[in-house]
Design an enzyme around this catalytic site. Structure first.
Site, short mmCIF file in Angstrom:
data_model
loop_
_atom_site.label_atom_id
_atom_site.label_comp_id
_atom_site.label_asym_id
_atom_site.label_seq_id
_atom_site.Cartn_x
_atom_site.Cartn_y
_atom_site.Cartn_z
N GLY A 120 -41.11 -9.58 -10.23
CA GLY A 120 -40.24 -8.51 -9.54
C GLY A 120 -39.72 -7.24 -10.53
N ARG A 121 -38.90 -7.32 -10.87
CA ARG A 121 -37.70 -6.74 -11.71
C ARG A 121 -39.19 -6.20 -12.47
NH1 ARG A 121 -35.00 -8.15 -8.09
NH2 ARG A 121 -33.30 -7.04 -6.86
N GLY A 164 -37.93 -15.24 -10.77
CA GLY A 164 -36.24 -15.02 -11.22
C GLY A 164 -36.90 -14.88 -12.79
N GLN A 224 -44.55 -9.12 4.54
CA GLN A 224 -43.25 -10.00 4.84
C GLN A 224 -42.14 -10.00 5.77
OE1 GLN A 224 -40.14 -10.20 2.16
NE2 GLN A 224 -40.93 -11.73 1.26
N CYS A 249 -33.62 -12.67 0.60
CA CYS A 249 -33.09 -11.48 0.15
C CYS A 249 -31.34 -11.75 -0.17
CB CYS A 249 -32.97 -10.87 1.28
SG CYS A 249 -32.17 -9.42 1.17
N PRO A 299 -42.32 -8.86 -3.26
CA PRO A 299 -41.30 -7.70 -3.05
C PRO A 299 -40.16 -7.21 -2.71
CG PRO A 299 -41.46 -10.01 -1.75
CD PRO A 299 -41.69 -10.27 -2.77
N MET A 300 -40.20 -5.69 -2.71
CA MET A 300 -38.91 -5.14 -3.26
C MET A 300 -38.59 -4.27 -2.69
SD MET A 300 -38.89 -5.13 -7.93
CE MET A 300 -40.39 -5.32 -7.74
N LYS A 356 -40.34 -17.04 1.18
CA LYS A 356 -40.07 -16.62 -0.05
C LYS A 356 -38.75 -17.33 -0.03
CE LYS A 356 -39.24 -13.41 -4.13
NZ LYS A 356 -37.85 -13.68 -4.51
#
Length: 349
Positions: A230-231, A207, A77, A107, A22-23, A146
C-alpha cells in the site's frame, strides 16, 4: 482470457503475486494508471465501495473496474455489515469485468469501525460467519477477504481462521496488526504464517513492505503466496519491479533524485484536476508526500516544510531543493522522530 482466468494464471506461476492495496481516496483509476507506468502490480484492488441499505455503486470508483487501464486483474472491494445490501452489491459488481469481490475486514479508521464495519466486524466473529456464508453463495467470481488479526486482541484470530476456511474463500490477505494498533506497532508476521498454515487458499502478506529485500524476508518468514503493498507503493512506485528483479537475482535498479522528482510531477498531474482550486490540489498532494517524504531525507526537514507550503510553485521548489540531483535513492523510510499521534508513526510500508 477473462479476469478470473488471468488471476488463476498469475497464481499458477512460481513468482509471488504482487497486489496494490486498496487505499481510500488514493487507489483510483489515475493512480492505477500511474503505477502501471512504473512496472505496476499483478493485481489491483479498488477503493472500498461503501455498502448499506440505501447505497449505490459509487461513481467515483466504478471507472477503475469499467475502464481498467492496467491490463491486469481488478478486484472490487466492499465494506459494510448489512447482509442483504452486501449481497445486492456483490451481484451488481459482478456485472463488471472483475476477477474477484473482496470483503474489507481491516479498515482501522474510527469512523468506519465505530459503525461495526471494516475492522470493527472483527469484534463479532459470528456476524462475520453469517456475512461470509451469504456472500459465498452470491459471488460467482473469486471471493476474497482482507483482514487484520483482531480488533484490540489478536487472540480472536484463532477463531477467525476456521470461519474463513469454512466458507472456502479463494484468497485471504492478512495485515499483521490489530485494528487498534493502526500502523504504529511492529507487524506480527507470525500470525500471517499461521494463516498460511491454516488456509487451503493462497494468502497474501500485508504490512511494512518497504523494499525488495524486506519483501523477500516477509515471504520467507510467512510462507505467503504473495504480497499486498500500500503506502510503500506511494513512496516508491518502482517497488513492484524491484521485487521482481530481486526475485530473479538481477541487480535492483534504484531511481535517482531526478527520477523521484519526475514521479512527483507525474503524480501531481495524475491526481489533481485543473478545475479544482490550486490550494486544494496542493493539499491533496500532501497526502501522498506524507508517505513519500519518509524516504527523502533523514531529518524530517522535507516533511516539516512540505506540510507548510501553500502553492504549487512552493511545493515543486521544495521538491527540487531536495531531489534535483543524480544520486540513487532507495526510498526506504528513515526512522524519523514522529509524534505518537502522527498517522505516519509506524507507517513504514
Amino acid at each position: 482470457m477473462t479476469p478470473i482466468q488471468h488471476l488463476d494464471a498469475l497464481l499458477a506461476r512460481p513468482e509471488p503475486l504482487l497486489a496494490l492495496a486498496p487505499m481510500q481516496d488514493v487507489t483510483d483509476l489515475p493512480f492505477w494508471r500511474l503505477m502501471t507506468a512504473y512496472g505496476g502490480a499483478d493485481v489491483y484492488y479498488t477503493e472500498y465501495f461503501r455498502v448499506h441499505a440505501d447505497s449505490n455503486l459509487e461513481k467515483g470508483i466504478l471507472p477503475s473496474i469499467a475502464e481498467n487501464p492496467t491490463g491486469m486483474p481488478a478486484v472490487a472491494q466492499m465494506i459494510g455489515n448489512d447482509i442483504p445490501s452486501l449481497v445486492r452489491t456483490a451481484k451488481e459488481l459482478q456485472q463488471y469485468p472483475i476477477a474477484a469481490v473482496d470483503l474489507n475486514l481491516g479498515c482501522p479508521a474510527p469512523v468506519v469501525y465505530k459503525k461495526c464495519a471494516g475492522g470493527g466486524l472483527l469484534r463479532e466473529p459470528e456476524r462475520i460467519d453469517a456475512i461470509l456464508g451469504a456472500l459465498r453463495d452470491a459471488v460467482q467470481v473469486k471471493f476474497t477477504v482482507k483482514t487484520r488479526i483482531g480488533f484490540d486482541d489478536n487472540a480472536v484470530f484463532d477463531r477467525l481462521l476456521p470461519i474463513f476456511a469454512k466458507h472456502s474463500i479463494d484468497l485471504l490477505t492478512v495485515h499483521g496488526r490489530t485494528v487498534l494498533e493502526m500502523y504504529r506497532s511492529d507487524v506480527h508476521y507470525d500470525f500471517i504464517a499461521r494463516a498460511v498454515q491454516a488456509m487451503s487458499c493462497p494468502v497474501l502478506a500485508n504490512g511494512n513492505v518497504s523494499s525488495a529485500k524486506k519483501a523477500e524476508q516477509i515471504l520467507h518468514e510467512t510462507g505467503a503466496r504473495g504480497l499486498m503493498i500500500g503506502r510503500g507503493a506511494i513512496r516508491n512506485p518502482w517497488m513492484f519491479q524491484q521485487i521482481r528483479q530481486h526475485q530473479r537475482g538481477e541487480p535492483i535498479l534504484l531511481p535517482r533524485g531526478r527520477d523521484v522528482l519526475a514521479y512527483i510531477h507525474a503524480l501531481y498531474e495524475a491526481v489533481t484536476s485543473p478545475e479544482v482550486p490550486e490550494i486544494y490540489q496542493v493539499q491533496k498532494m500532501k497526502k501522498y508526500l506524507n508517505f513519500l517524504g519518509l524516504g527523502v531525507e533523514p531529518t524530517g526537514a522535507f516533511l516539516h516544510a512540505m506540510r507548510r507550503v501553500k502553492t504549487k510553485a512552493e511545493l515543486f521548489d521544495l521538491c527540487a531543493e531536495h531531489l534535483d540531483h543524480g544520486n540513487e535513492m532507495s526510498l526506504e523510510p528513515f526512522e524519523l522522530d514522529l509524534q505518537a499521534k502522527d498517522v505516519l508513526a509506524g507507517v513504514h510500508q
